[in-house]
Write a protein that holds these residues in place. Structure first.
Motif, PDB file in Angstrom:
ATOM      1  N   GLN A   1      -1.742  -4.958   0.427  1.00  0.00           N
ATOM      2  CA  GLN A   1      -1.633  -6.383   0.738  1.00  0.00           C
ATOM      3  C   GLN A   1      -3.005  -7.046   0.720  1.00  0.00           C
ATOM      4  O   GLN A   1      -3.166  -8.172   0.213  1.00  0.00           O
ATOM      5  N   PHE A   2      -4.000  -6.351   1.266  1.00  0.00           N
ATOM      6  CA  PHE A   2      -5.359  -6.882   1.286  1.00  0.00           C
ATOM      7  C   PHE A   2      -5.880  -7.054  -0.138  1.00  0.00           C
ATOM      8  O   PHE A   2      -6.433  -8.119  -0.476  1.00  0.00           O
TER       9      PHE A   2
ATOM     10  N   GLY B   1     -14.921  -1.406   2.395  1.00  0.00           N
ATOM     11  CA  GLY B   1     -15.089  -1.873   3.768  1.00  0.00           C
ATOM     12  C   GLY B   1     -13.778  -1.870   4.530  1.00  0.00           C
ATOM     13  O   GLY B   1     -13.736  -1.484   5.708  1.00  0.00           O
ATOM     14  N   PHE B   2     -12.690  -2.289   3.874  1.00  0.00           N
ATOM     15  CA  PHE B   2     -11.379  -2.315   4.525  1.00  0.00           C
ATOM     16  C   PHE B   2     -10.933  -0.898   4.873  1.00  0.00           C
ATOM     17  O   PHE B   2     -10.401  -0.657   5.965  1.00  0.00           O
ATOM     18  N   ILE B   3     -11.151   0.041   3.963  1.00  0.00           N
ATOM     19  CA  ILE B   3     -10.730   1.429   4.192  1.00  0.00           C
ATOM     20  C   ILE B   3     -11.482   2.031   5.382  1.00  0.00           C
ATOM     21  O   ILE B   3     -10.883   2.683   6.248  1.00  0.00           O
ATOM     22  N   LYS B   4     -12.779   1.789   5.435  1.00  0.00           N
ATOM     23  CA  LYS B   4     -13.575   2.342   6.527  1.00  0.00           C
ATOM     24  C   LYS B   4     -13.241   1.682   7.858  1.00  0.00           C
ATOM     25  O   LYS B   4     -13.100   2.357   8.888  1.00  0.00           O
TER      26      LYS B   4
ATOM     27  N   ILE C   1       9.839   1.386  -4.069  1.00  0.00           N
ATOM     28  CA  ILE C   1       8.859   0.326  -3.864  1.00  0.00           C
ATOM     29  C   ILE C   1       8.672   0.090  -2.363  1.00  0.00           C
ATOM     30  O   ILE C   1       9.626  -0.183  -1.645  1.00  0.00           O
ATOM     31  N   GLU C   2       7.428   0.198  -1.916  1.00  0.00           N
ATOM     32  CA  GLU C   2       7.106  -0.076  -0.512  1.00  0.00           C
ATOM     33  C   GLU C   2       6.395  -1.423  -0.353  1.00  0.00           C
ATOM     34  O   GLU C   2       6.534  -2.079   0.667  1.00  0.00           O
ATOM     35  N   GLU C   3       5.618  -1.809  -1.356  1.00  0.00           N
ATOM     36  CA  GLU C   3       4.914  -3.094  -1.351  1.00  0.00           C
ATOM     37  C   GLU C   3       4.699  -3.497  -2.800  1.00  0.00           C
ATOM     38  O   GLU C   3       4.129  -2.739  -3.584  1.00  0.00           O
ATOM     39  N   LYS C   4       5.154  -4.712  -3.161  1.00  0.00           N
ATOM     40  CA  LYS C   4       5.148  -5.145  -4.553  1.00  0.00           C
ATOM     41  C   LYS C   4       4.149  -6.265  -4.768  1.00  0.00           C
ATOM     42  O   LYS C   4       4.076  -7.211  -3.975  1.00  0.00           O
ATOM     43  N   GLY C   5       3.397  -6.192  -5.861  1.00  0.00           N
ATOM     44  CA  GLY C   5       2.450  -7.236  -6.224  1.00  0.00           C
ATOM     45  C   GLY C   5       1.677  -6.805  -7.439  1.00  0.00           C
ATOM     46  O   GLY C   5       2.119  -5.920  -8.194  1.00  0.00           O
TER      47      GLY C   5
ATOM     48  N   LEU D   1      -0.635   1.849   6.778  1.00  0.00           N
ATOM     49  CA  LEU D   1      -2.003   1.459   6.445  1.00  0.00           C
ATOM     50  C   LEU D   1      -2.174   1.282   4.939  1.00  0.00           C
ATOM     51  O   LEU D   1      -2.937   0.415   4.496  1.00  0.00           O
ATOM     52  N   LEU D   2      -1.464   2.063   4.164  1.00  0.00           N
ATOM     53  CA  LEU D   2      -1.508   1.882   2.708  1.00  0.00           C
ATOM     54  C   LEU D   2      -0.901   0.532   2.317  1.00  0.00           C
ATOM     55  O   LEU D   2      -1.399  -0.147   1.416  1.00  0.00           O
TER      56      LEU D   2
END
Length: 235
Positions: free
Chosen positions: A230-231, A210-213, A139-143, A224-225
């Motif tokens: 998180q976004f 939009g966030f990816i670009k 797990i790198e980011e949980k949600g 960045l992932l």
């Protein structure tokens, strides 16, 4: 007075964080590591020895040495003080207690989470060649959306000596980690191409695109992932 309020605020946050951790762990029946042997026996039907290959260069493990940690099961049992390591090649969590042989956790579908050192693993479904499989992920980011990393390596067979070439022993070669994103209860999806970054999210398409670009998110950039996940979780 202002400094006192800041101090009290930090103290409260620390207290609530500790309480949340206590609440999480109190949901589990805590057992000693040695009881994991019986748990493993009951789920595997046998205790088999772990086979090793002394003549293979490199290592199949994320960490060669065992690190003490905890195993959480779906039946709300926590085994504490367990020496653990992750076998990348076999996609197995291994443990060893005392003089007992090294074993892999039996019936991994009964494992909710594994924690040791800086790592937290989940055993989760994922898509592979349009089929749903299951495996261990870090797990790198949980949600609601979760970012996983999955260590990679390959095994190369030994090569016989040839003209102008010495023999090459069999070896394990590490490869860059792969990254998966799981949204809700859906199987995790490999982030192999840029289009995967948008297709994995079921909603907020315009905001995600939009966030990816804007941030030039790439499928192999862990930081960045994390920001992308998180976004999405903030929307």
């Amino acid at each position: 007075m202002k400094q006192l309020l800041v101090f009290l605020g930090i103290t409260f946050l620390g207290y609530t964080g500790a309480m949340a951790q206590m609440t999480f762990h109190s949901a589990y029946e805590i057992k000693k590591a040695v009881e994991l042997l019986d748990f493993n026996r009951r789920h595997s039907g046998d205790i088999s020895k772990f086979l090793t290959e002394a003549n293979i260069n490199g290592s199949p493990f994320l960490n060669d040495e065992f690190i003490e940690g905890s195993v959480f099961t779906t039946s709300k049992t926590q085994f504490v003080g367990v020496p653990l390591r992750y076998n990348i090649y076999n996609d197995q969590i291994e443990f060893q207690l005392g003089e007992n042989p090294v074993q892999a956790l039996a019936a991994p579908e009964t494992i909710e989470m594994v924690q040791y050192g800086e790592y937290t693993f989940e055993y989760a479904p994922f898509t592979n060649a349009k089929k749903i499989k299951r495996g261990f992920f870090i797990i790198e980011e949980k949600g609601n959306a979760t970012l996983y990393s999955k260590p990679q390596l390959i095994f190369e067979n030994a090569k016989e000596p040839a003209a102008y070439q010495d023999a090459v022993p069999a070896r394990f070669l590490k490869r860059p980690d792969e990254y998966y994103i799981r949204v809700g209860k859906e199987p995790a999806m490999l982030m192999a191409k840029k289009k995967d970054l948008e297709e994995v999210f079921p909603d907020h398409k315009d905001e995600i695109s939009g966030f990816i670009k804007k941030n030039k998110v790439k499928p192999n950039d862990q930081e960045l992932l994390k920001e992308l996940v998180q976004f999405y979780n903030s929307l």
